[in-house]
Each structure stands twice: as C-alpha cells, then as structure tokens.
Design an enzyme around this catalytic site. Sequence first.
Site, PDB file in Angstrom:
ATOM      1  N   ARG A   7       0.833  -1.216   0.000  1.00 32.59           N
ATOM      2  CA  ARG A   7       0.000   0.000   0.000  1.00 32.59           C
ATOM      3  C   ARG A   7       0.866   1.265   0.000  1.00 32.59           C
ATOM      4  NH1 ARG A   7      -1.597   1.356   6.126  1.00 32.59           N
ATOM      5  NH2 ARG A   7      -0.099   0.006   7.128  1.00 32.59           N
ATOM      6  N   GLU A  55     -18.994   3.319   0.316  1.00 35.51           N
ATOM      7  CA  GLU A  55     -18.220   2.622  -0.714  1.00 35.51           C
ATOM      8  C   GLU A  55     -19.003   2.406  -2.010  1.00 35.51           C
ATOM      9  OE1 GLU A  55     -18.563   1.641   2.434  1.00 35.51           O
ATOM     10  OE2 GLU A  55     -16.565   2.037   3.258  1.00 35.51           O
ATOM     11  N   PHE A  80     -14.299  -3.918   1.860  1.00 33.92           N
ATOM     12  CA  PHE A  80     -15.394  -3.004   1.508  1.00 33.92           C
ATOM     13  C   PHE A  80     -15.503  -2.833  -0.011  1.00 33.92           C
ATOM     14  CE2 PHE A  80     -13.690  -1.266   5.649  1.00 33.92           C
ATOM     15  CZ  PHE A  80     -14.533  -2.057   6.420  1.00 33.92           C
TER      16      PHE A  80
END
Lengths: 311, 291
Positions: A7, A55, A80
């Site tokens: 990330r 989302e 999500f």
Amino acid sequence: MAKRATREAYGKALLELGREHEDIIVLDADLSGSTKTAVFGGEFPERFFNVGIAEGNLMGIAAGVATTGKVAFASTFAIFASARACEQIRNSICYPNLNVKIAATHAGITVGADGGSHQAIEDIAIMSAMPNMTVVVPGDGVSTEALIKQAYEYDGPVYIRLGRAKVEDVYKESEFFSIGQANKVKDGTDATIIVSGYSLNDAILAAKTLELEGLKVRVLDMSTIKPLDIGSVLKAAEETGAIVTVEEHNVIGGLGSMVASFLAEHLPTPIQMVGIRDVFGQSGEAEELIKEYNLTSKDIVEAVKEVIERK
Amino acid sequence: MITYSRQRKQLGGLGMKCEYQEIAKHALNIRKNILKMLCEAKSGHPGGSLSATDIMAVLYFGHMNIDPKNYTDPNRDRFVLSKGHAAPVLYATLAEKGFFPEEELMTLRKLGSRLQGHPDMKKLPYVEMSTGSLGQGLSAAAGMAVSGIVDKKDYYTYVMLGDGEIQEGQIWEAAMFSAHYKLSNLIAILDYNSLQIDGDIRDIMNPNPIPEKWEAFGWHVQNIDGHDLKQVCDAITKAKEEKNKPSIIIAKTIKGKGVSFMENKVGWHGSAPCEEQTEKAIAELEERYNG
C-alpha cells in the site's frame, strides 16, 4: 533489501503518476491515511475526492468520472471494495467496461489485529468472476509501483489487491513487469511454486530451503491472477510436472482455483494448494496469523514435497 | 477541505428557448413509439416510460446542448437515466432527436440489438451511462459533474430518478456527496409517479416527505407538475441558474400518462401492451393531442 507494505508503494506510485498525468482523479472512502491515497490528496487536492464512508457511492462516482475520459483510482479496504461495493463494481464499472482502477488495501489475514471482519479472504474470487475485470496481486513494493503505473496505461477496470503488512522488496527497480505476465523468480525442474501477493518472500525462502535438500523448484510470481498467464502455467506443468499454489486468500476461487481449473482442462497435473481453507480470520499479529493458517514457508516446503510424491 | 463553487461564464443565456407546441409534438411521437416498441418486444416498462416522457421531451428539445452528429463532444450536456427500466422513453427520445433511425426502436430487447432491456452504453454509444440496477445512476451522474468542475467545463449533467428508486441507500450517499462538493452543474429530476412494482410507494416503503429530505441534504428543490411543459422548462432554467448547490426537480407525474387504461395502474409498471391495446392507446394519444 527495503521492507515496505505494498500500500505504501501504491501511494508513492500514485503521486508520481499524478505529477505526470493530469487526467487522474483519486477517490477514497475515509481511509486515505491507511490506503495511502492521502499522499496524492495532499499534493493534488483539486483532483482528490473523499466520499466519506460510502463505498457504493465511491465506485459510482469513479465510474461517472471515467465516462468523461479520465482515469479514476478508487481506494478503500479490500473487504469493503469487493464485498460492500460488489454490485456497484459489477454494474457501474465492469458491465460498461469503464476505466476505473480499484486499489484495495488491507487484503487478506495479514491485516492483523482488526480481526476477521476486516480481513478479505474472498475478494479475488469475487473480482475474478466479473467479466472485463483484471485482477492484479503484487508481492512486493517494486512490482506494485510498476503494476500501478501499468494499470494507469491499461484501458479498463483493474482490481489491485494490496496489503497492510510490510514485505521485503524482491525485485530491483530495473526489472520489467507486465500485467498478465508471470515473473520467473527462480528456475527449477522438480516442481513449481506459483505464488501471488504477501507470500512471495515465503515462497522464495521455501524454494531455497528445498534447494539445500537437493530439490530444484521453480518460483513463479503470478502478480496478475486474471487474465492468468496460461503460457507460464502450462510450461511449468510440462517442465516440472507438479504445482504448488500459495496465496493469502481462500483456496476457493483464488489463485489455486484459477491454476487448477486451467490445468484440469489442458494438462492435468498434481497440484497442492497453500491457502486459507475456507475459514474466516481472527485478530493477531500478521506473522502469528500466517502461522495459524498454515501459510509459512515451512508449510510451502511440505506442500512441495507432498506434490512431488504424487507426480 | 476543498469545495467547489461554479462560476459560469454566461448566465441566463444557457436557458434555451422552449417551443411548447413543438415539444408537445415530439412528446406525442415519443409516446407512440414507446407503445409500438413495447408491443413489438412483448415485454418492458410502459408506465414509468410514459410518466417521464414530457420531461424527456423538454430536456432533449428545449434544454440540452447535444448534437447527434457530434455526440462525443466533451462539452456536451449529459443525461443519465438512473431509473433504467424506463429505457423505452430514452430510446424513443434519442431516435426522435435523430441519433438513430426510428426503425431500430423495433429491435428493443431482441438478440443482438443495441437497445438492451436496460440502457447499455457499450452497445448504444449515445447512452451516457449503463443503468438498470436502481440507485446507481445518481452517483455516476455526480461523477460526470465532478469531471466538469475539475476541467472547468460548462456542461450540465441531468439525471432522472424514480420515486421508488430513492428507497435505495446509495441515492442518499450520492445526495450527500453532491451537496458537499457543491455540484451545481448536476440537475436531478424525480419522476414522482407514486407507484412501484409492488404497489403505492407509500404502502411499500414510504419515502415521504420527499422535498424536505432533499432540502435537508442541501439541495436546491423545486416542486412541479411533470406534465406541464412550461413548468418543466422553467424549473430546468432555474436549476441551471443555481450556483452553489445541486438541484432536484420533483416532478409530480402520472404513471402511464396519456393512455387512460394505463394511467395510475401499477399493473402497467412492467407489462407490455398487445397489438389491440397499442392501437387503442395510440388512437387515444392522437385524439388528446388534436383535441
């Protein structure tokens, strides 16, 4: 070698892309500090949109932005993105084949202490089942940066699965990566380990351990799960005759399933899958969880020995 | 936090002139084609197509800056049919505007057709967004509006919502988003025909009071009669003039409008008229128009 989470590499790549290309819009759903999109947002506030904790809307806005010729990067946690916003991705992004990149972080059990509710173990299965979707699962920071940049160039929806936990860089900056192409990290003839994501380092370690025992094991970094690099898989099956797949994902519908279903049709080959055996995760440190769910390099070593016996 | 306030180059000049007689004629043709294509397809949604027809006619023949010959113009106005099951009214309007030949309408819902049961932008390029799964079109339209603001373009994005559709949670996520980012280039029109498949919206899942909800979410709200062409036209002009908020026009309509045996009948939400019914309906539409 440097140790960093994929990330973090994503955040860096996004910033570099943003400096180079004006047509990138980045969206996040109140997790920009964790997904690392905040890095982009800090430098390009006029091209960064936080949608709040929503989302479904995140994916819809990204889709609308993409209809105007821009490249939308939408980020949230993998759970999500793939589960909460599943149908928005299906109908607003994949069905119209829009140019949206879903960079989903905190995938798999190595999310750690947040526990099973936050550990996506089924996202690859969900995303791979959607027509038009490309699924990318990089295993280190270097390949993440390269593949994020490729995803920008690629026209169409891409799901990029990223992790929270730090992993050692495997590659050098100069190495070449391509969406849809496996990387042969190590050659061998006795068996092949096909790996994606977090377990890349463990797979390499397993192959090195086996080498000391006299077994030559090939390691393929399958950083694109869909479309699967069937050429490399077929070659591995032909040349080594035994396959072990390794993934931080449910063995149902992940890398193992993809490889197995391809080989079942084209060249039935003994396969052993190292992955999560259809159970939810739990709280714990990433490394503890890797042990608890039998995804260590030791588990990979054992799987290779078992599959070689079945040759 | 960055928010956006749209500064328009030209105000007032953007309100195009509505020629009501001409628009009424287009609305008649659109209604006739809706019935013909549904009859030919033997399935589809007449009620919510007919309720939205007058609004569509005003948009495409009174307000929207679009050119069938230059349909990819980056500066064009956009329209998203969030209530995608009303696809027949969109297709009939696009054909009436000259995007494709009228005959193609008769391919609706057939194998290989560009006119899918719900709008598909990949098959029919004049469709701005694939819709059909309710609740998703407003987000997509807001995304288009975002691009307009980032690129400092003057186009408007219009989106047609169903009243049953606003039961979807995503609508309110998008409503919050659009107000938060002051998307004044986004204009929603709610086709308030009061019926959904299972019955009266008040009985199924009451979304009322509707205007108050949108006001509370920070939108510019107008309430009008969705079959009064002048009211529709004026409301859109006013919405275009709003500079700080997204706008919604809550248009009271009649499901099945124009065909007496369909009007306010929930049974006509999703069933197609047969040939005899279509002939009768078309005769009635012409009679009403001429009378």
